[in-house]
Design a protein around this motif. Sequence first.
Motif, PDB file in Angstrom:
ATOM      1  N   ASP A  58     -10.324 -29.147  16.207  1.00  0.00           N
ATOM      2  CA  ASP A  58      -9.177 -28.224  16.285  1.00  0.00           C
ATOM      3  C   ASP A  58      -9.236 -27.192  15.170  1.00  0.00           C
ATOM      4  O   ASP A  58      -8.935 -26.006  15.381  1.00  0.00           O
ATOM      5  N   THR A  59      -9.598 -27.630  14.018  1.00  0.00           N
ATOM      6  CA  THR A  59      -9.700 -26.696  12.888  1.00  0.00           C
ATOM      7  C   THR A  59     -10.862 -25.740  13.085  1.00  0.00           C
ATOM      8  O   THR A  59     -10.772 -24.541  12.802  1.00  0.00           O
ATOM      9  N   LEU A  60     -11.970 -26.240  13.610  1.00  0.00           N
ATOM     10  CA  LEU A  60     -13.173 -25.433  13.746  1.00  0.00           C
ATOM     11  C   LEU A  60     -13.042 -24.366  14.833  1.00  0.00           C
ATOM     12  O   LEU A  60     -13.689 -23.321  14.770  1.00  0.00           O
ATOM     13  N   ASN A  61     -12.218 -24.611  15.849  1.00  0.00           N
ATOM     14  CA  ASN A  61     -12.115 -23.675  16.973  1.00  0.00           C
ATOM     15  C   ASN A  61     -11.669 -22.284  16.541  1.00  0.00           C
ATOM     16  O   ASN A  61     -11.995 -21.291  17.191  1.00  0.00           O
ATOM     17  N   ILE A  96     -15.696 -23.451   5.807  1.00  0.00           N
ATOM     18  CA  ILE A  96     -16.533 -23.104   6.962  1.00  0.00           C
ATOM     19  C   ILE A  96     -17.427 -21.913   6.639  1.00  0.00           C
ATOM     20  O   ILE A  96     -18.611 -21.883   7.017  1.00  0.00           O
ATOM     21  N   GLU A  97     -16.880 -20.936   5.945  1.00  0.00           N
ATOM     22  CA  GLU A  97     -17.702 -19.785   5.570  1.00  0.00           C
ATOM     23  C   GLU A  97     -18.835 -20.196   4.639  1.00  0.00           C
ATOM     24  O   GLU A  97     -19.981 -19.742   4.790  1.00  0.00           O
ATOM     25  N   PRO A 129      -5.232 -24.098   5.559  1.00  0.00           N
ATOM     26  CA  PRO A 129      -6.091 -23.200   6.346  1.00  0.00           C
ATOM     27  C   PRO A 129      -7.032 -22.372   5.490  1.00  0.00           C
ATOM     28  O   PRO A 129      -8.190 -22.155   5.869  1.00  0.00           O
ATOM     29  N   SER A 130      -6.544 -21.885   4.349  1.00  0.00           N
ATOM     30  CA  SER A 130      -7.415 -21.078   3.486  1.00  0.00           C
ATOM     31  C   SER A 130      -8.584 -21.903   2.972  1.00  0.00           C
ATOM     32  O   SER A 130      -9.722 -21.414   2.879  1.00  0.00           O
ATOM     33  N   ALA A 164     -15.688 -33.446   6.620  1.00  0.00           N
ATOM     34  CA  ALA A 164     -14.987 -33.021   7.831  1.00  0.00           C
ATOM     35  C   ALA A 164     -13.604 -33.655   7.920  1.00  0.00           C
ATOM     36  O   ALA A 164     -12.622 -32.995   8.308  1.00  0.00           O
ATOM     37  N   ILE A 165     -13.519 -34.924   7.552  1.00  0.00           N
ATOM     38  CA  ILE A 165     -12.216 -35.608   7.622  1.00  0.00           C
ATOM     39  C   ILE A 165     -11.248 -35.013   6.607  1.00  0.00           C
ATOM     40  O   ILE A 165     -10.060 -34.809   6.885  1.00  0.00           O
ATOM     41  N   VAL A 166     -11.748 -34.717   5.414  1.00  0.00           N
ATOM     42  CA  VAL A 166     -10.885 -34.101   4.403  1.00  0.00           C
ATOM     43  C   VAL A 166     -10.428 -32.717   4.883  1.00  0.00           C
ATOM     44  O   VAL A 166      -9.275 -32.313   4.656  1.00  0.00           O
ATOM     45  N   MET A 167     -11.315 -31.999   5.573  1.00  0.00           N
ATOM     46  CA  MET A 167     -10.972 -30.659   6.044  1.00  0.00           C
ATOM     47  C   MET A 167      -9.797 -30.690   7.022  1.00  0.00           C
ATOM     48  O   MET A 167      -9.017 -29.730   7.110  1.00  0.00           O
ATOM     49  N   LYS A 168      -9.668 -31.788   7.766  1.00  0.00           N
ATOM     50  CA  LYS A 168      -8.567 -31.886   8.725  1.00  0.00           C
ATOM     51  C   LYS A 168      -7.208 -31.757   8.047  1.00  0.00           C
ATOM     52  O   LYS A 168      -6.245 -31.244   8.628  1.00  0.00           O
ATOM     53  N   TYR A 169      -7.135 -32.243   6.804  1.00  0.00           N
ATOM     54  CA  TYR A 169      -5.857 -32.264   6.088  1.00  0.00           C
ATOM     55  C   TYR A 169      -5.777 -31.159   5.038  1.00  0.00           C
ATOM     56  O   TYR A 169      -4.823 -31.128   4.258  1.00  0.00           O
ATOM     57  N   ALA A 170      -6.780 -30.275   4.995  1.00  0.00           N
ATOM     58  CA  ALA A 170      -6.791 -29.203   4.003  1.00  0.00           C
ATOM     59  C   ALA A 170      -5.962 -28.021   4.502  1.00  0.00           C
ATOM     60  O   ALA A 170      -5.690 -27.862   5.698  1.00  0.00           O
TER      61      ALA A 170
END
Length: 1312
Positions: free
Chosen positions: A925-928, A895-896, A888-889, A880-886
């Motif tokens: 924020d990313t998940l919304n 998430i998919e 958008p694609s 999840a923390i890595v996803m914050k800085y990834a």
Amino acid sequence: MALEGLFPGDKLRNPVSQSISIEYPKLSNMLACILEQQPMILHSTSVGDTKLLFQSKTYVVMVKFLLKCFETEAAQPNLSDESGFINSVERLCLLLENAMTYEGSVELHASASKALITLGSRFPQIIASRYAEKVLWLKQYLSHLDYDTRESMARLLGMASSSLPISAATELISELTSSISGTQKLRFEAQHGQLCALGYVTANCLLRAPPISNSVLHSVLKCLVDLVNNETSTLASVAMQALGHIGICTPLPPLVIDSAEVSTWTLLQKKLSKLLAGDDIKAVQKTVIALGHMCAKESSSSHLTIALDLIFSLSRSKVEDTLFAAGEALSFMWGGVPVTVDVILRTNYSSLSMSSNFLMGDTSSSLPRPPSEEFQNNEDYHIAVRDAITRKLFDVLLYSNRKEERCAGTVWLLSLTIYCGHHASIQKLLPDIQEAFSHLIGEQNELTQELASQGLSIVYELGDDSTKKNLVNALVGTLTGSGKRKRAVKLVEDTEVFQEGAFGESPTGGKLSTYKELCNLANEMGQPDLIYKFMDLANYQASLNSKRGAAFGFSKIAKLAGDALQPYLRALIPRLIRYQYDPEKNVQDAMSHIWKSLIADSKKAIDEHLDLIFDDLLIQCGSRLWRSREASCLALADILQGRKFDQVEKHLKSIWIAAFRAMDDIKETVRNAGDRLFRAVSSLTGRLCDVSLTPVSEARQTMAIVLPLLLTEGIMSKVDNIRKASIGMVTKLAKGAGIAIRPYLSDLVCCMLESLSSLEDQGMNYVEMHAENVGIQTEKLENLRISIARGSPMWETLEFCIDVIDSHSLELLVPRLSQMVRSGIGLNTRVGVANFISQLVQKVGLDIKPFTSTLLRLLLSVVKDERSASSRRAFASACAIVMKYAAPSQAQKLIEDTARLHSGDRNDQIACAILLKSYASTAADTLNGYQTIIVPVIFVSRFEDDKTISSLYEDLWDENMSNERITLQLFLGEIVDLINEGITSSSWASKKKACLVSPLLIGFDQMHLLNVQASLGICKLSKVLGESLSSHHSVILTSLMKEIPGRLWEGKEVMLDALSALCSSCHEAISASNPDAPNAILNLISSACTKKAQKYREAAFGALEKVIKAFNKSEFFNMVIPSLLEMGNSLTVAKSDADEPDTSPTSLQEKILNCITACIHVATTADIVKQQKNFIDLCLLSLSPKFSWTVKLSAFSFSKELSSKLHSSLNNSQDGAVQASITAFIHELFYTLSPELLKSLRTVKIGQVHLACAECLLELTNKFRAAPPAQWTEPEFMSELVELSQIEKNEQAKSLLKKCIQILKDDVKPSP
């Protein structure tokens, strides 16, 4: 304090007195001062009876101080006033005579008498003349209680006798002889005093001119010989002492016995042998010294041989004082001793050792004295004696296989070297003496070793330049281990190889010290070659002892050798450093003495030879000898203090390796030394790596040396204390090194992460394996382990590493971390990797972007495959923390991929829940932006059968969906699509889950087959959505209608529940869109009711009830009632025949009754009346004892619903015929069912049944009252009803029954 002032430095032999020049006052002045206080001293007339003029203690100090004044003044080369000094001496004699009064203490008498001898040694004629007149006064002290006083007064009497006329002297000797040999028994003190006096007087008379006659001498000798032969050892030794005093003056003549001359030696030989073999040590000492004195002037070879044999018989004595006395005797026989006859007879002389301070350690104090001319002994017979002594020492004793004999030989050789060192014969033997002492410094016996080392220093002082050079070379060779091989000592059975107790005991409890005992042990163990190992140990011990002994001698020689030792310093200093830390305290002291003697500036010497010292110590750290290993470690630990990088750079790695090796040594003391070395090198390394204390370049170089070693050999060691110590050191380096640690981050981080598990207490793994058996929750135990690991030094080190990471470090570190994620082993390691990635990403921020794709793909797969819940959560959090800085694609794909996991197996579903929870808490924020993907997944997955999974998604829903109604309305289309996808899925689990969701969306509120949590969810969601699902009903309905007719699978009954729930909520929309749909649904469910599977069939009846109620169509009655009645009546057959053991008639009968009740609710009155008989029969059947009380409850409900329907129809109908048929139906119900209801009250003992039964009876009674019969008669069951009402315990039921009675008695009126 006063004594300290009078005698500065005397207390504890303070060395300060040697450096302070002390000036004592003149004797005359001191005496004048004393006489001024006590003038009575000059007027003493009667000696012995005079009153003591001072207190005894005062007198003792006074005498001592006056002697100091006397010796100081007498030592002056030229006395300015000799006559005045002599007058002072006479006054001092008066004072001493007064001190000898009876009132004086023993200590005072001893001091005063010795002081008189001291005066006599300086002024013999004056003292002799003075006390020749006081012979009687002297004689009375011969029986004094104090030994020293008797000895001194006897010596003074001997000095006085030399001034007596020859006749008086002869008379005195005769008197003493008669008294000693008389018949009257004297006290021991008197005998001792007179014997001493006889010896001194006779010896002094032999020295005077003219001497005493031979007859007098013969009488004295006969007296003494008789005494030796007849008295006890104590008196015999005193008599021998007297013979010795005579013997140093003249050879002992033969005695006439029975008219025949017999040698004195012959007469004494037998007795002397016994005396020397006795246990009285002092007697033996006096006797053997007397033998030496007797041989000083002896010329007979036979007599000298007797003396030698007697002295050599003491070679196995273990008494040191006896050996020293024998050495003194041999010195007198050798010749060249530094004393004269006058010194022996007329001074306070006691022995050579005491006069030379030999036993006090001052071995060289006698050497400057020139040898006495009196005892040169250069005659041929004395040369033969010296040859005999030489042969005995060098051929027998010094290289004997018995340690006692070697010790005796050492003492005697040293005595000869000290006392006779200036004699020409000794000078010739110096090379042999040096070799012997060099051999003996390796002895186990400490006395032998110390004396041999002292002997070497004496040899050095006596020798010429060549001898000194050879001696220094030999000692240096011994210390450095390069000395020549020692002369071999032949081993015999009783040769002691080890000291007793040093080698333990044999298996049978015997001793293990001699060569024979060691051989026996080796043979008993079946390993004869073991004896060679024993001898190797013995040789090593001898080598160690040689070094210690050499050190004792070397420390003294070093003071004398001076510059001659400078060429050897390069070889000596490394060894001396090491030997100063030897486990043996004596070796330490000896080497410290050498060091202080050789080295003026220790720090400078060590700095100049530092590389040599390091090389030697590092080599010895790997020695096979534990002493060398221990000493080397301790020496290194001290030398490392305060060193700079350039001083230790070449040796730092080797020192670390040596420390690790010592910490794992087989011997505990070496391990302790290794721990100390580790602390020292750790402190040094920490300072050299600390950029605040050391230049960065040096810190990096130090790090390059130490850190790889710690990571590969320290932390990876199998030794527990090495691992722990290495980790502590790595933590210290990481804390202080700063940016200097960056090049090693990848290795360091991976090592620390691996150590989190590898260094964990193995007991934790054992506990985890058995946690389930003892009732410990695995997850709690894992959390405990993780908590402990986070408090460890390894994690502290990782936190330090995070602080210094930069973008360049990431390029090396991320691939290593990825590998750790794939292959890391152990709970703590895997959780540690995940947590480290989390903290790392938070620290570097956007710098992690180039690596997010790799990390996300890797972490997602790990979360899926991870078994441990704790590590799975940790990796999910990292993801999840890595996803914050990834990008958008990348985030969308992640998430998919995560959402797709909900349709997988159990692990995938749990992973999906954990990941979504981590995303929501960490990257909200990313998940919304992807709610349309995750909300349906969360909602659908809440209704998994697995409570663990469902609770995870339930928590997710509660935490993230603030308003359920709005959420469901917003994402209803996506949820329906997902449900439909599940229903049409090939997975039965997905079908089941989708069907479980449908009722919740629809609002179904009575799902008996769901658990309590699901039921609560159903009730809540039914309130939220209501008719909101109507727009999507066709999709779900089509899927359900398609799936239900297929084959049965476990859990398929939920599809029936979903269909019934859909009909309950969307019945209007269903009917509006397709009028034929209700009938099709009814037929589909009716068909399901005929299936044999018990659970599925029950669900079908429940669904049928809901569908009938939902659509509320009257035609449903005739469509299903025949089959329901048939199945209801057939259950009894099934039960009695037991054709289907898995069928539960009770449950099915209950469901059937509920369905019929629903049919009655929608049916027309005409249709109901047509089934009058069937309904009554079904009620009677259901109330029969064949069915359980739950079926009776359903029968009660059926009866109430039926009566209510009939009563409602009765009121609404205008047709008389219809009313009549309805009334007849009501009457039949009342009369037929009431007795059965009462029977149920009597037979069933359940309060709930009683209450329901009473309610049903009241309902029938009320309906009966509304349509009473034309001819009213009291029912037959009335009495039973009254009875039951009286005994009923349930108050509510009792009240209802009473109401029934009241109605039947008062209210029922015949109809007109």
